[in-house]
Design a protein around this motif. Structure first.
Motif, short mmCIF file in Angstrom:
data_model
loop_
_atom_site.label_atom_id
_atom_site.label_comp_id
_atom_site.label_asym_id
_atom_site.label_seq_id
_atom_site.Cartn_x
_atom_site.Cartn_y
_atom_site.Cartn_z
N ILE A 2 0.97 -1.20 -0.03
CA ILE A 2 -0.12 -0.02 0.10
C ILE A 2 0.82 1.37 -0.20
O ILE A 2 1.85 1.24 0.79
CB ILE A 2 -0.89 0.08 1.18
CG1 ILE A 2 -1.87 -1.14 1.29
CG2 ILE A 2 -1.84 1.38 1.18
CD1 ILE A 2 -2.43 -1.64 2.48
N GLU A 3 0.58 2.26 -0.73
CA GLU A 3 1.25 3.47 -0.89
C GLU A 3 0.56 4.65 -1.04
O GLU A 3 -0.81 4.53 -1.76
CB GLU A 3 2.21 3.44 -2.17
CG GLU A 3 3.66 3.21 -1.61
CD GLU A 3 4.45 3.03 -3.06
OE1 GLU A 3 5.32 1.86 -3.09
OE2 GLU A 3 4.69 4.12 -3.62
N TRP A 4 0.92 5.78 -0.75
CA TRP A 4 0.38 7.26 -1.10
C TRP A 4 1.76 7.88 -0.70
O TRP A 4 2.52 7.86 -0.15
CB TRP A 4 -0.87 7.65 -0.54
CG TRP A 4 -0.96 7.51 0.86
CD1 TRP A 4 -0.81 9.01 1.40
CD2 TRP A 4 -1.37 7.02 1.99
NE1 TRP A 4 -0.81 9.04 2.97
CE2 TRP A 4 -1.24 7.52 3.06
CE3 TRP A 4 -1.48 5.27 2.22
CZ2 TRP A 4 -1.56 7.22 4.42
CZ3 TRP A 4 -1.92 5.16 3.19
CH2 TRP A 4 -1.77 5.76 4.64
N GLU A 5 1.37 9.15 -1.21
CA GLU A 5 2.40 10.21 -1.10
C GLU A 5 2.73 10.63 0.52
O GLU A 5 1.58 11.01 1.03
CB GLU A 5 1.94 11.52 -1.79
CG GLU A 5 3.31 12.10 -2.43
CD GLU A 5 2.67 13.35 -3.15
OE1 GLU A 5 1.58 13.49 -3.89
OE2 GLU A 5 2.97 14.46 -2.82
N LYS A 6 3.99 10.50 0.74
CA LYS A 6 4.23 11.00 2.34
C LYS A 6 3.75 10.05 3.34
O LYS A 6 3.35 10.45 4.52
CB LYS A 6 3.71 12.41 2.59
CG LYS A 6 4.19 13.51 1.63
CD LYS A 6 3.82 14.74 2.35
CE LYS A 6 4.61 15.70 1.38
NZ LYS A 6 3.55 16.70 0.70
#
Ligand code: AMP
Ligand code: GLY
Length: 425
Positions: free
Chosen positions: A405-409
């Protein structure tokens, strides 16, 4: 049965996830819910503090049982309002919720009933509070009396920090009326654990042990948060200690509340400090812990609905809960910058891939839909929770989910559960 869950965080997602598995339940509503909850229940656009609107909804939909997640509606009297309308609701009355809503109330309760906690004094006069700090010295702990969104506690390592905290709370009124009085208490050293018990006001049903991770960064560094991860069981709570907690803290608390004329129903959350095998109370909360609810509810084998209903009706007879003989670990994925300022609306990727993993649930906390995508919308965004044959196994599985899982910051701790491993080796 029709069940309504109040709230829209990770704790409520875990409650909904558990409640929909009950064969007794036909339909679950959640107000206001979140995008993760929307996959399991019908979300209703009513906020948690709109007590009359919630009651009217429950009456109109003929809800059989309402389960309250957060403390705000409890301290606003949601339970009193629903009961007056003849509705079953799980949680303490307004008067009993003071156990969380007023530090002075809870400290006096403990003093009256001989429940082990830090020595303390309450002050509504600023100069008397300062004089007491000078007399006691540091380290010392300053607490705003009322609810301050988890930020009203300062563990002061120097006298100057303690006086500065009293100045901010009482003179600058940074927490408004919640800081009209302060509790000043002895600093307790030790290891923290969370202990929960269901109760109908007389009988108690303890849950398995768990432990939260309050600081934002690895190795318990940085500021306090709502909780960055949790695991269950917590090896610091041995079988012997479990019984000591029940006998010296949970039972006298419930008996004391009843004797004082405000019986406590719902789930009691006791924050503990454990030193040399002796537990003392740091604080009470009138609700399930978040994120502790996530690993606890994944480990719970018994149907939760009969327990919630029995507590709401004052007829709790069950004396044990069955648990999966597995460990559970929840890693919170937060917005970069939390617990201070952070950016919202950033698209989250990898949720579908994580959903494919066995024995893993991604509970949503601060998420929202934006143009067909799931985005971050709060400080604590997701609680990636896994079951494993051991704590080590559960840690590995949870972090496999986190890695997808990823998102900016995005920010998360890398050491959730490490304390349990250090102990069991
Ligand atoms: P509370 O909001 O009361 O849970 O306090 C927040 C955090 O402050 C707790 O989780 C502890 O880590 C710490 N704390 C509160 N009271 C004490 C105390 N008397 N001694 C040491 N630490 C404390
Ligand atoms: N896990 C901390 C809380 O629920 O207050």
């Amino acid at each position: 049965m029709k069940v309504l869950v109040i709230g829209g965080g990770g704790r409520e997602h875990a409650l909904v996830w558990k409640i929909v598995q009950s064969p007794l339940v036909e339909q679950v509503y959640c107000a206001p819910g979140n995008p993760g909850i929307a996959e399991l229940a019908e979300c209703v656009h009513i906020n948690v503090d709109e007590i009359e609107a919630l009651r009217d909804f429950a009456l109109a939909e003929q809800i059989d049982l309402t389960v309250v997640g957060p403390e705000i509606p409890l301290t606003l009297g949601i339970v009193d309002s629903f009961k007056a309308a003849g509705l079953d609701i799980f949680g303490p009355s307004k008067s009993a919720a003071r156990i969380e809503g007023s530090k002075g109330f809870s400290k006096d309760l403990m003093a009256r009933h001989g429940i082990p906690t830090a020595a303390y004094k309450s002050f509504s006069d600023h100069s008397e509070a300062v004089a007491y700090i000078k007399e006691q010295g540091a380290p010392i702990v300053i607490k705003a009396d009322g609810l301050a969104a988890g930020k009203g506690v300062v563990v002061a390592m120097t006298e100057a920090d303690a006086v500065a905290a009293v100045d901010e709370i009482m003179l600058d009124k940074v927490f408004g009326t919640a800081g009209a009085s302060v509790v000043i208490e002895e600093y307790m050293d030790g290891e923290e654990a969370s202990f929960f018990a269901f109760t109908d006001g007389r009988n108690i049903l303890p849950l398995a042990s768990s432990q939260d991770h309050k600081r934002v960064n690895d190795n318990d560094q940085g500021p306090n948060t709502g909780g960055m991860g949790a695991y269950s069981p917590a090896p610091v709570v041995t079988d012997v200690l479990h019984q000591v907690i029940v006998d010296t803290i949970v039972k006298p608390t419930i008996a004391g509340m009843a004797a004082d004329g405000c019986p406590y129903c719902g789930i009691l959350y006791v924050g503990l400090m454990i030193k040399d095998g002796q537990p003392r109370v740091v604080e009470y909360n009138a609700r399930f812990g978040d994120p502790e609810a996530q690993p606890l509810l994944m480990r719970m084998k018994s149907d939760i609905v009969p327990v919630l209903q029995a507590c709401a009706r004052g007829e709790l007879k069950q004396d044990a809960i069955a648990w999966h003989d597995k460990a559970a670990v929840c890693v919170v994925m937060a917005s970069g910058g939390y617990p201070a300022e952070f950016a919202k609306g950033l698209p989250i990727s990898g949720l579908d891939a994580a959903a494919e993993l066995d024995d893993l649930v991604v509970f949503h906390a601060g998420t929202a839909f934006k143009q067909g995508q799931i985005v971050n919308n709060g400080g604590r965004v997701l609680g990636v929770t896994a079951l494993g044959d051991s704590v080590q196994d559960a840690i590995e599985k949870a972090y496999q989910g986190v890695a997808l899982i990823e998102w900016e910051k995005v920010h998360f701790r890398h050491d959730i559960g490490a304390k349990a491993l250090n102990r069991s080796h």
